[in-house]
Design a protein around this motif. Structure first.
Motif, mmCIF file in Angstrom:
data_model
loop_
_atom_site.group_PDB
_atom_site.id
_atom_site.type_symbol
_atom_site.label_atom_id
_atom_site.label_comp_id
_atom_site.label_asym_id
_atom_site.label_seq_id
_atom_site.Cartn_x
_atom_site.Cartn_y
_atom_site.Cartn_z
ATOM 1 N N MET A 1 0.828 -1.186 0.000
ATOM 2 C CA MET A 1 0.000 0.000 0.000
ATOM 3 C C MET A 1 0.877 1.256 0.000
ATOM 4 N N ALA A 2 0.414 2.241 -0.705
ATOM 5 C CA ALA A 2 1.159 3.491 -0.792
ATOM 6 C C ALA A 2 0.930 4.322 0.464
ATOM 7 N N LYS A 3 2.010 4.926 0.907
ATOM 8 C CA LYS A 3 1.908 5.805 2.074
ATOM 9 C C LYS A 3 2.183 7.234 1.640
ATOM 10 N N GLY A 4 1.528 8.160 2.261
ATOM 11 C CA GLY A 4 1.782 9.570 1.966
ATOM 12 C C GLY A 4 1.218 9.999 0.631
ATOM 13 N N LYS A 5 1.948 10.866 -0.055
ATOM 14 C CA LYS A 5 1.478 11.426 -1.325
ATOM 15 C C LYS A 5 1.630 10.426 -2.460
ATOM 16 N N ASP A 6 0.839 10.618 -3.503
ATOM 17 C CA ASP A 6 0.929 9.768 -4.685
ATOM 18 C C ASP A 6 2.268 9.971 -5.376
ATOM 19 N N VAL A 7 2.774 8.904 -5.971
ATOM 20 C CA VAL A 7 4.056 8.984 -6.658
ATOM 21 C C VAL A 7 3.897 9.685 -8.003
ATOM 22 N N ARG A 8 2.847 9.334 -8.759
ATOM 23 C CA ARG A 8 2.619 9.958 -10.061
ATOM 24 C C ARG A 8 1.744 11.194 -9.888
ATOM 25 N N VAL A 9 2.200 12.310 -10.435
ATOM 26 C CA VAL A 9 1.462 13.567 -10.325
ATOM 27 C C VAL A 9 1.205 14.129 -11.717
ATOM 28 N N ILE A 10 0.135 14.884 -11.856
ATOM 29 C CA ILE A 10 -0.208 15.548 -13.112
ATOM 30 C C ILE A 10 0.511 16.887 -13.162
ATOM 31 N N VAL A 11 1.180 17.159 -14.289
ATOM 32 C CA VAL A 11 1.902 18.421 -14.456
ATOM 33 C C VAL A 11 1.443 19.105 -15.737
ATOM 34 N N ILE A 12 1.611 20.411 -15.792
ATOM 35 C CA ILE A 12 1.273 21.207 -16.971
ATOM 36 C C ILE A 12 2.569 21.740 -17.570
ATOM 37 N N LEU A 13 2.753 21.519 -18.869
ATOM 38 C CA LEU A 13 3.928 22.015 -19.583
ATOM 39 C C LEU A 13 3.524 23.215 -20.429
ATOM 40 N N GLU A 14 4.308 24.283 -20.343
ATOM 41 C CA GLU A 14 4.006 25.523 -21.069
ATOM 42 C C GLU A 14 5.177 25.891 -21.962
ATOM 43 N N CYS A 15 4.884 26.400 -23.138
ATOM 44 C CA CYS A 15 5.910 26.799 -24.099
ATOM 45 C C CYS A 15 6.759 27.937 -23.530
ATOM 46 N N THR A 16 8.083 27.730 -23.486
ATOM 47 C CA THR A 16 8.959 28.769 -22.949
ATOM 48 C C THR A 16 9.180 29.885 -23.968
ATOM 49 N N GLY A 17 9.079 29.570 -25.254
ATOM 50 C CA GLY A 17 9.248 30.598 -26.296
ATOM 51 C C GLY A 17 8.137 31.626 -26.253
ATOM 52 N N CYS A 18 6.897 31.187 -26.137
ATOM 53 C CA CYS A 18 5.754 32.105 -26.065
ATOM 54 C C CYS A 18 5.759 32.880 -24.747
ATOM 55 N N ALA A 19 6.131 32.216 -23.664
ATOM 56 C CA ALA A 19 6.118 32.859 -22.348
ATOM 57 C C ALA A 19 7.151 33.979 -22.273
ATOM 58 N N ARG A 20 8.324 33.762 -22.889
ATOM 59 C CA ARG A 20 9.372 34.792 -22.862
ATOM 60 C C ARG A 20 8.998 36.004 -23.695
ATOM 61 N N ASN A 21 8.315 35.773 -24.808
ATOM 62 C CA ASN A 21 7.959 36.866 -25.724
ATOM 63 C C ASN A 21 6.649 37.540 -25.335
ATOM 64 N N ASP A 22 6.126 37.241 -24.141
ATOM 65 C CA ASP A 22 4.840 37.803 -23.701
ATOM 66 C C ASP A 22 3.753 37.546 -24.724
ATOM 67 N N VAL A 23 3.694 36.349 -25.215
ATOM 68 C CA VAL A 23 2.715 35.882 -26.196
ATOM 69 C C VAL A 23 2.852 36.688 -27.490
ATOM 70 N N ASN A 24 3.077 35.951 -28.556
ATOM 71 C CA ASN A 24 3.211 36.607 -29.864
ATOM 72 C C ASN A 24 1.996 37.474 -30.151
ATOM 73 N N LYS A 25 2.189 38.539 -30.859
ATOM 74 C CA LYS A 25 1.097 39.467 -31.148
ATOM 75 C C LYS A 25 -0.039 38.778 -31.921
ATOM 76 N N GLU A 26 0.354 37.813 -32.785
ATOM 77 C CA GLU A 26 -0.637 37.127 -33.608
ATOM 78 C C GLU A 26 -1.361 36.033 -32.847
#
Length: 66
Positions: A1-26
């Motif tokens: 039986m697992a103790k404590g927190k779950d081993v597998r977690v859901i994560v969100i991946l975000e584009c670093t290119g768009c984030a750095r450019n403050d979202v492209n104008k288009e």
């Protein structure tokens, strides 16, 4: 039986290119993907090369907080 927190977690991946450019104008948004990671095998932040439909190329997508 697992103790404590779950081993597998859901994560969100975000584009670093768009984030750095403050979202492209288009582009109306920032490219995001949802995936899972094993907390024991990957304790640090996850970074993967994924296709960004707003940049129209493969870029590095980094893990963000929920």
């Amino acid at each position: 039986m697992a103790k404590g927190k779950d081993v597998r977690v859901i994560v969100i991946l975000e584009c670093t290119g768009c984030a750095r450019n403050d979202v492209n104008k288009e582009s109306p948004s920032i490219s995001r993907y949802i995936t899972q990671k094993n907390r024991h095998n990957t304790p640090g932040r996850l970074e993967l090369r994924k296709f960004c439909r707003y940049c129209h190329k493969h870029t590095i997508h980094g893990e963000i907080k929920k």
